[in-house]
Design a protein around this motif. Structure first.
Motif, mmCIF file in Angstrom:
data_model
loop_
_atom_site.group_PDB
_atom_site.id
_atom_site.type_symbol
_atom_site.label_atom_id
_atom_site.label_comp_id
_atom_site.label_asym_id
_atom_site.label_seq_id
_atom_site.Cartn_x
_atom_site.Cartn_y
_atom_site.Cartn_z
ATOM 1 N N ALA A 291 61.631 34.339 12.958
ATOM 2 C CA ALA A 291 60.323 33.697 12.811
ATOM 3 C C ALA A 291 59.757 33.910 11.417
ATOM 4 N N ILE A 292 59.908 35.126 10.875
ATOM 5 C CA ILE A 292 59.389 35.409 9.540
ATOM 6 C C ILE A 292 60.170 34.630 8.484
ATOM 7 N N GLU A 293 61.471 34.582 8.639
ATOM 8 C CA GLU A 293 62.303 33.873 7.666
ATOM 9 C C GLU A 293 62.067 32.370 7.698
ATOM 10 N N ALA A 294 61.485 31.864 8.791
ATOM 11 C CA ALA A 294 61.208 30.429 8.894
ATOM 12 C C ALA A 294 60.013 30.002 8.059
ATOM 13 N N PHE A 295 59.150 30.956 7.665
ATOM 14 C CA PHE A 295 58.031 30.604 6.796
ATOM 15 C C PHE A 295 58.568 30.229 5.426
#
Length: 327
Positions: free
Chosen positions: A192-196
């Motif tokens: 989820a963090i890497e998707a930002f």
């Protein structure tokens, strides 16, 4: 030669007094008192003229040696930029830190001028706002700070993946289902963090939970304890304050809202950084679990046994905040 090589020794106070007197130009005679033994040893130092200081003797940690070179350079930059922080005191030779030797090896020490002011109150809106304002001032000043040879980056490898490995390798979490839970939560959080697309990077305090500060008469929060700092996600630096409001049985987010108001009065927060901060609550908790897991041989499995129960908090936070985005 020892029969039992030490993981961590506690120096005699008299030896610390002699070490400080040798390296720092303080008015003597000085006296020391151990304030805290834990991730570091922290001493209150009183000079012969009544001046108060704090001496921090770094402990060897799983992350590696203390990055005192970058830490003290950042503090000097913040002071020059007008950010209220605890000043480090130079040695007789002008260095901003020292190194001494204990049975377990080299340990780094930094002497700070003691901060005037009171401890923050957990439910004081003014204190929460002051923490937000000082963190924002710090992030503004960090835009012109370029450290040489910094030891650490507060990325997902440092904050999440290696701590998770320490938890696994410690053997503290014996239940295979709980271990699997932790692995899955961490994997979903990292994804989820890497998707930002464009999270902000800055030089982080790393431990701005609201109590690494003193509140002066002007209502400012003066920051100290930059030991876990480094260049990393701004969203992580924000999240630590929120994490302190919701972890270990705490459930109020009222002071988080006030903290954000204080921060935004100085500096805007992008929508992605705000949204990511909610995810980084999980990262922060796993980071702390990993810190404690790495000390199991030193502190004992009973002391760090709480780690095995923390999957419940992580599952609950993930479900309550992101249930419609999990699958």
């Amino acid at each position: 030669m020892f029969d039992f090589d030490p993981l961590y020794s506690t120096p005699q106070v008299e030896a610390v007094e002699q070490f400080i007197s040798k390296h720092y130009p303080l008015a003597g005679p000085i006296s020391c008192r151990l304030l805290q033994r834990g991730l570091n040893d922290v001493y209150l130092v009183v000079g012969g003229n009544g001046e108060h200081y704090v001496f921090r003797l770094s402990h060897r940690r799983a992350r590696g040696p203390a990055d005192v070179k970058t830490e003290t350079a950042f503090l000097a930059h913040l002071l020059q930029s007008g950010v209220p922080v605890a000043a480090s005191i130079p040695t007789r030779e002008g260095a901003m830190f020292v190194q001494g030797y204990a049975p377990e090896g080299a340990r780094q020490g930094v002497l700070f001028r003691a901060i005037d002011g009171r401890k923050p109150s957990a439910m004081d809106a003014g204190d929460a706002s002051a923490n937000g304002r000082t963190l924002a001032l710090m992030h503004n000043a960090a835009e012109t700070f370029s450290p040489d040879e910094a030891l650490y980056r507060l990325d997902l490898e440092h904050l999440l993946h290696r701590p998770l490995a320490r938890i696994r390798d410690s053997g503290i979490v014996e239940d295979a289902e709980v271990r699997s839970d932790l692995e899955n939560i961490a994997a979903r959080t990292a994804k989820a963090i890497e998707a930002f697309a464009d999270l902000t990077w800055t030089h982080c305090h790393g431990d701005c939970h609201g109590f690494n500060a003193r509140i002066n008469d002007a209502g400012e929060a003066i920051f100290f304890d930059f030991d876990d700092g480094g260049r990393g996600y701004l969203a992580y630096d924000l999240s630590v304050f929120l994490w302190a409001q919701v972890s270990f049985g705490r459930k109020s987010t009222a002071m988080w809202d006030v903290f954000l108001e204080g921060y935004r009065a100085v500096r805007p927060i992008t929508p992605d950084d705000f949204e990511a901060a909610l995810r980084f609550v999980i990262v922060r908790h796993i980071w702390l679990m990993g810190e404690y897991a790495s000390r199991a041989q030193e502190w004992g499995s009973e002391t760090v046994g709480w780690i095995a129960r923390e999957a419940h908090f992580l599952r609950t936070w993930e479900t309550e905040q992101f249930v419609d985005r999990l699958f």
